[in-house]
Design a protein around this motif. Structure first.
Motif, PDB file in Angstrom:
ATOM      1  N   PHE A  27       9.500   0.225   3.784  1.00 60.19           N
ATOM      2  CA  PHE A  27       9.376   1.691   3.901  1.00 60.19           C
ATOM      3  C   PHE A  27       9.449   2.136   5.356  1.00 60.19           C
ATOM      4  O   PHE A  27       9.977   3.210   5.647  1.00 60.19           O
ATOM      5  N   GLU A  28       8.952   1.307   6.266  1.00 61.57           N
ATOM      6  CA  GLU A  28       8.996   1.646   7.702  1.00 61.57           C
ATOM      7  C   GLU A  28      10.420   1.683   8.251  1.00 61.57           C
ATOM      8  O   GLU A  28      10.672   2.303   9.280  1.00 61.57           O
ATOM      9  N   SER A  82       0.815  -1.219   0.000  1.00 56.68           N
ATOM     10  CA  SER A  82       0.000   0.000   0.000  1.00 56.68           C
ATOM     11  C   SER A  82       0.851   1.271   0.000  1.00 56.68           C
ATOM     12  O   SER A  82       0.492   2.256  -0.663  1.00 56.68           O
ATOM     13  N   THR A  83       1.975   1.281   0.699  1.00 57.45           N
ATOM     14  CA  THR A  83       2.839   2.462   0.700  1.00 57.45           C
ATOM     15  C   THR A  83       3.448   2.660  -0.683  1.00 57.45           C
ATOM     16  O   THR A  83       3.504   3.777  -1.199  1.00 57.45           O
ATOM     17  N   ALA A 114       0.841   4.079  -3.023  1.00 58.93           N
ATOM     18  CA  ALA A 114       0.644   5.509  -2.758  1.00 58.93           C
ATOM     19  C   ALA A 114       1.791   6.327  -3.355  1.00 58.93           C
ATOM     20  O   ALA A 114       1.574   7.389  -3.954  1.00 58.93           O
ATOM     21  N   ALA A 115       3.003   5.815  -3.229  1.00 58.30           N
ATOM     22  CA  ALA A 115       4.172   6.515  -3.761  1.00 58.30           C
ATOM     23  C   ALA A 115       4.138   6.557  -5.291  1.00 58.30           C
ATOM     24  O   ALA A 115       4.451   7.588  -5.899  1.00 58.30           O
ATOM     25  N   LEU A 142       6.457  11.920  -0.269  1.00 57.05           N
ATOM     26  CA  LEU A 142       5.113  11.968  -0.851  1.00 57.05           C
ATOM     27  C   LEU A 142       4.608  13.395  -1.105  1.00 57.05           C
ATOM     28  O   LEU A 142       3.582  13.576  -1.751  1.00 57.05           O
ATOM     29  N   ASN A 172       5.600  -2.608   2.717  1.00 56.32           N
ATOM     30  CA  ASN A 172       5.330  -1.553   3.704  1.00 56.32           C
ATOM     31  C   ASN A 172       6.382  -1.587   4.812  1.00 56.32           C
ATOM     32  O   ASN A 172       6.850  -0.536   5.264  1.00 56.32           O
ATOM     33  N   VAL A 189       9.200   8.958   4.338  1.00 54.59           N
ATOM     34  CA  VAL A 189       8.106   8.638   3.415  1.00 54.59           C
ATOM     35  C   VAL A 189       7.185   9.842   3.261  1.00 54.59           C
ATOM     36  O   VAL A 189       6.826  10.211   2.134  1.00 54.59           O
ATOM     37  N   GLU A 190       6.835  10.459   4.367  1.00 54.13           N
ATOM     38  CA  GLU A 190       5.937  11.612   4.314  1.00 54.13           C
ATOM     39  C   GLU A 190       6.542  12.736   3.472  1.00 54.13           C
ATOM     40  O   GLU A 190       5.857  13.390   2.677  1.00 54.13           O
TER      41      GLU A 190
END
Length: 191
Positions: free
Chosen positions: A89-90, A58-59, A62-63, A101, A86, A97-98
């Motif tokens: 990315f964590e 999912s991440t 979104a990216a 994006l 995911n 990540v934020e």
């Protein structure tokens, strides 16, 4: 009189025989009619469709949307995508990540994502064969323009990025209509 009886018996016999023949014809027609069920053809989705259907990506999805790469990765290909989960990315520093994006980071995000993509379809067996044929290391060019070195460690394919960072293929050969996805446990970074 005998003649009338004989003709009557003969006509009755003819009627019986002809009606039995018609019944048999009807049975044959009834048996010959079959109804076939429609066959549903299921097509494998493209790379974006496969990733979108898996909650572990999912991440990444979104990216890919934020970088406006959906159309590219939905294209004909073929592509090999080393797709960070995911959990991968964590592992990045808090806020990475934020930040990636955000609209103002689109170029950097695009570079990071396309660094995970190789032109062509390379399934695990081909990757391992290439590593073994090249003295244990095989360098591939990414769509971003950088290089990733592939090697084997404890029987697993490992990617080493331009900065020396490593990622291990956790799940190989996830089929897509326009290539193949190999899930990796760490995000690799270009220079």
């Amino acid at each position: 009189m005998k003649l009338i009886k004989s003709l009557t018996i003969l006509s009755l016999t003819a009627v019986l025989i002809s009606s039995c023949g018609e019944a048999k014809k009807e049975e044959v027609v009834e048996e010959a009619v079959t109804v076939e069920e429609p066959v549903e053809v299921v097509e494998t989705p493209n790379i974006v469709g496969v990733a979108s259907a898996n909650a572990d990506f999912s991440t990444l999805v979104a990216a890919v949307g934020a970088a406006e790469l959906v159309e590219t990765l939905s294209g004909e290909g073929p592509f090999t995508v080393f797709a960070p989960t995911n959990a991968a990315f964590e592992k990045l520093p808090a806020g990475t990540v934020e930040t990636l994006l955000k609209p103002e980071s689109k170029d950097k995000l695009t570079a990071v994502l396309t660094y995970h993509v190789v032109s062509g379809k390379f399934e695990a067996a081909q990757v391992i064969e290439a590593i073994n044929a090249n003295n244990g290391k095989f360098e591939v060019a990414t769509v971003q323009g950088g290089k990733i070195t592939l090697s084997l460690e404890n029987g697993n394919v490992v990617l080493t990025d331009a900065n020396g960072g490593k990622a291990t293929v956790a799940v190989a050969d996830v089929a897509a209509s326009n290539g193949v996805i190999h899930a990796i446990d760490t995000v690799v970074m270009p220079k």
